[in-house]
Design an enzyme around this catalytic site. Structure first.
Site, PDB file in Angstrom:
ATOM      1  N   CYS A   3       0.957  -1.076   0.050  1.00 21.72           N
ATOM      2  CA  CYS A   3      -0.019  -0.155   0.037  1.00 21.72           C
ATOM      3  C   CYS A   3       0.865   1.218   0.057  1.00 21.72           C
ATOM      4  CB  CYS A   3      -0.857  -0.098   1.148  1.00 21.72           C
ATOM      5  SG  CYS A   3      -0.362   0.211   2.888  1.00 21.72           S
ATOM      6  N   ARG A   9      -3.296  -0.809   5.295  1.00 21.84           N
ATOM      7  CA  ARG A   9      -3.796  -1.875   4.572  1.00 21.84           C
ATOM      8  C   ARG A   9      -2.637  -3.118   4.306  1.00 21.84           C
ATOM      9  NH1 ARG A   9      -5.411   1.470  -0.316  1.00 21.84           N
ATOM     10  NH2 ARG A   9      -3.477   2.733   0.376  1.00 21.84           N
ATOM     11  N   SER A  10      -1.519  -2.709   4.004  1.00 23.21           N
ATOM     12  CA  SER A  10      -0.646  -3.781   3.803  1.00 23.21           C
ATOM     13  C   SER A  10       0.055  -4.658   4.930  1.00 23.21           C
ATOM     14  CB  SER A  10       0.619  -3.534   3.029  1.00 23.21           C
ATOM     15  OG  SER A  10       1.366  -2.373   3.368  1.00 23.21           O
TER      16      SER A  10
END
Length: 172
Positions: A3, A9-10
């Site tokens: 991300c 997110r990642s």
């Protein structure tokens, strides 16, 4: 898993995929990591909201630290999956042309009809972090299924939604 800053997110996707891969008996065959396309948060832990929402679902992000995508990642990892189109475009710009088949969107592994990207929850509230986890769990389920179907834990990304990928990647 990639991300923008590698703090929401990642790292969430890394933790979810680790959990799913281990549950599928592939833990010793799959190398999983996450990174950001930008280095603004390098060395920092994930966003406290990501840590808290993931912990409620049994995922541990506490030991993760943000890092920027490195040039060696393209040769090290068989699949480099972005959370959204902007990060996908950035990855394709810096990825050697002979390795671009390894780069795609995480949501390409979600069932047809799913949203095409995992939205950035950083500037929103708790519901955004829950939605991110919902989408990541959905896509990671498809990714693990793909790994199991292949019978091995390596290879270029299979596209569950080929038409969507072709529109994004423009590579036909």
């Amino acid at each position: 898993m990639v991300c923008l800053g590698n703090i929401c997110r990642s790292p969430s996707a890394e933790a979810v995929l680790r959990h799913r891969v281990a549950a599928a008996g592939l833990g010793d065959r799959v190398l999983i990591d996450s990174a950001g396309t930008h280095a603004g948060h390098a060395g920092q832990p994930p966003d406290p909201r990501s840590i808290a929402h993931a912990a409620r679902r049994g995922y541990d992000l506490a030991g993760l630290r943000a890092r920027r995508v490195a040039s060696g990642d393209f040769a090290t990892f068989d699949r480099i999956l972005a959370m959204d189109r902007d990060n996908l475009d950035h990855l394709l710009t810096v990825c050697p042309s002979n390795l671009q088949s390894r780069v795609g969107l995480l949501m390409d592994y979600a069932p047809a009809g799913s949203p095409p990207v995992v939205p950035d929850p950083y500037y929103g509230g708790g519901n955004g972090f829950e939605r991110v986890l919902d989408l990541i769990e959905l896509a990671c389920g498809g990714l693990v299924e793909d790994l199991l179907t292949q019978g091995r834990a390596v290879g270029g990304p299979a596209r569950r939604n080929e038409a969507r990928y072709n529109r994004v990647n423009h590579s036909g």
